[in-house]
Write an enzyme that holds these catalytic residues in place. Structure first.
Site, PDB file in Angstrom:
ATOM      1  N   ASP A 224      -0.167   5.040   0.750  1.00 21.47           N
ATOM      2  CA  ASP A 224      -0.402   6.126   1.708  1.00 21.47           C
ATOM      3  C   ASP A 224      -0.268   5.650   3.145  1.00 21.47           C
ATOM      4  O   ASP A 224      -0.975   4.744   3.593  1.00 21.47           O
ATOM      5  CB  ASP A 224      -1.785   6.729   1.490  1.00 21.47           C
ATOM      6  CG  ASP A 224      -1.920   7.390   0.130  1.00 21.47           C
ATOM      7  OD1 ASP A 224      -0.887   7.634  -0.517  1.00 21.47           O
ATOM      8  OD2 ASP A 224      -3.059   7.662  -0.292  1.00 21.47           O
TER       9      ASP A 224
ATOM     10  N   ASP B 264       0.862  -1.171   0.000  1.00 21.32           N
ATOM     11  CA  ASP B 264       0.000   0.000   0.000  1.00 21.32           C
ATOM     12  C   ASP B 264       0.905   1.229   0.000  1.00 21.32           C
ATOM     13  O   ASP B 264       2.063   1.161   0.434  1.00 21.32           O
ATOM     14  CB  ASP B 264      -0.895  -0.035   1.241  1.00 21.32           C
ATOM     15  CG  ASP B 264      -1.681   1.249   1.426  1.00 21.32           C
ATOM     16  OD1 ASP B 264      -2.407   1.638   0.505  1.00 21.32           O
ATOM     17  OD2 ASP B 264      -1.544   1.866   2.502  1.00 21.32           O
TER      18      ASP B 264
END
Length: 288
Positions: free
Chosen positions: A44, A42
């Site tokens: 962010d 991922d």
């Protein structure tokens, strides 16, 4: 591990020296490709502090596409949005507004801006610890993909800058090199990430039982549970509880103070409103 090179130097009749470097040993030290395994990160608040779209918006504000005040207002709205709920209607509305903002923009212009803004604002916000984890997979001959709700153009630039294999992201429809204002599919969020990872595994011949996934958010549980090894990075409370219950590894690269605090860049890192970072900009432009 440092590369070991053998250097041979010779001198010709005129006294000039010439040298050559043997790369045989260097090549032998590089891990053989491991085509069956990969890692999915991922973006962010996992690989980057805060939300990539927030920093992209800051870069656009610096270029007078809209104002820093608009960005601040958006940041507050996103913090409240994450703390209260993640209703589908809210996500869809923010997505539609953001798509409207980019309608007619040339893809090459967005890619150019993404490159510039990464170098100016995002590079210094990459978590060194997470980046090092990604590098260990590369060093083991495995491929590494970003999986993000951010636009694929931003994800691809970040992956390239960090030397990763590639990116999976939200895809906007393009016609004649410009954005139409519509999506291809939906936001790369939640269950959509797991679907994309499984599809990529089929195409690339990956054994998901040998793959790893990294995230900060419980929203990514579908992706984390579809691979053999899950790691919680800077986890939110829900993911931390799940990781402890399942015995997953937890890595927190924040200071204790920062981890305990709900800061705006962390709160907006949800990524569920991949285009919502430009909401205020669209409204401002429409009011002119």
């Amino acid at each position: 591990m440092p590369r070991i090179r053998k250097v041979t130097v010779s001198t010709d009749a005129q006294g000039h020296t010439a040298g050559w470097v043997s790369t045989d040993l260097e090549a032998a030290l590089i891990a053989k490709p491991d085509p069956g395994a990969a890692a999915f990160f991922d973006l962010d608040n996992t690989l980057m502090q805060g939300a990539s779209l927030y920093w992209f918006a800051r870069g656009l504000a610096a270029r007078r596409y809209f104002t820093a005040r608009d960005v601040a207002r958006f940041a507050w709205q996103q913090a409240r949005f994450r703390l209260v709920s993640e209703h589908t209607g809210h996500i869809s509305g923010a997505r539609d507004i953001a798509l409207a903002f980019f309608r007619g923009w040339k893809v090459e212009e967005v890619e150019r801006l993404a490159e510039e803004i990464f170098d100016e604002l995002m590079a210094v916000r990459i978590w060194p610890g997470t980046h090092a984890l990604a590098q260990t997979h590369l060093d083991d001959g495995q491929r590494v993909w970003l999986v993000t709700a951010a636009p694929i153009e931003i994800g691809r630039v970040i992956a390239q800058r960090l030397g990763l294999t590639g990116a999976i992201g939200t895809v906007a429809e393009v016609s004649d090199g410009a954005y139409t204002g519509r999506l291809v599919g939906d936001l790369m969020h939640g269950a959509a990430k797991a679907v994309a990872v499984r599809q990529l595994a089929v195409v690339e011949g990956l054994d998901l039982r040998r793959c790893a996934a990294y995230s900060d958010s419980a929203n990514d549980l579908p992706m984390l549970t579809c691979v053999g090894s899950a790691v919680a990075i800077n986890p939110d409370a829900a993911l931390r509880r799940m990781a402890r219950a399942k015995g997953w590894q937890i890595r927190d690269f924040r200071t204790a103070r920062k981890a305990a605090r709900i800061a705006v860049p962390v709160a907006i890192a949800t990524g569920v409103a991949a285009g919502a970072v430009l909401t205020m900009a669209v409204r401002r432009r429409a009011a002119r």
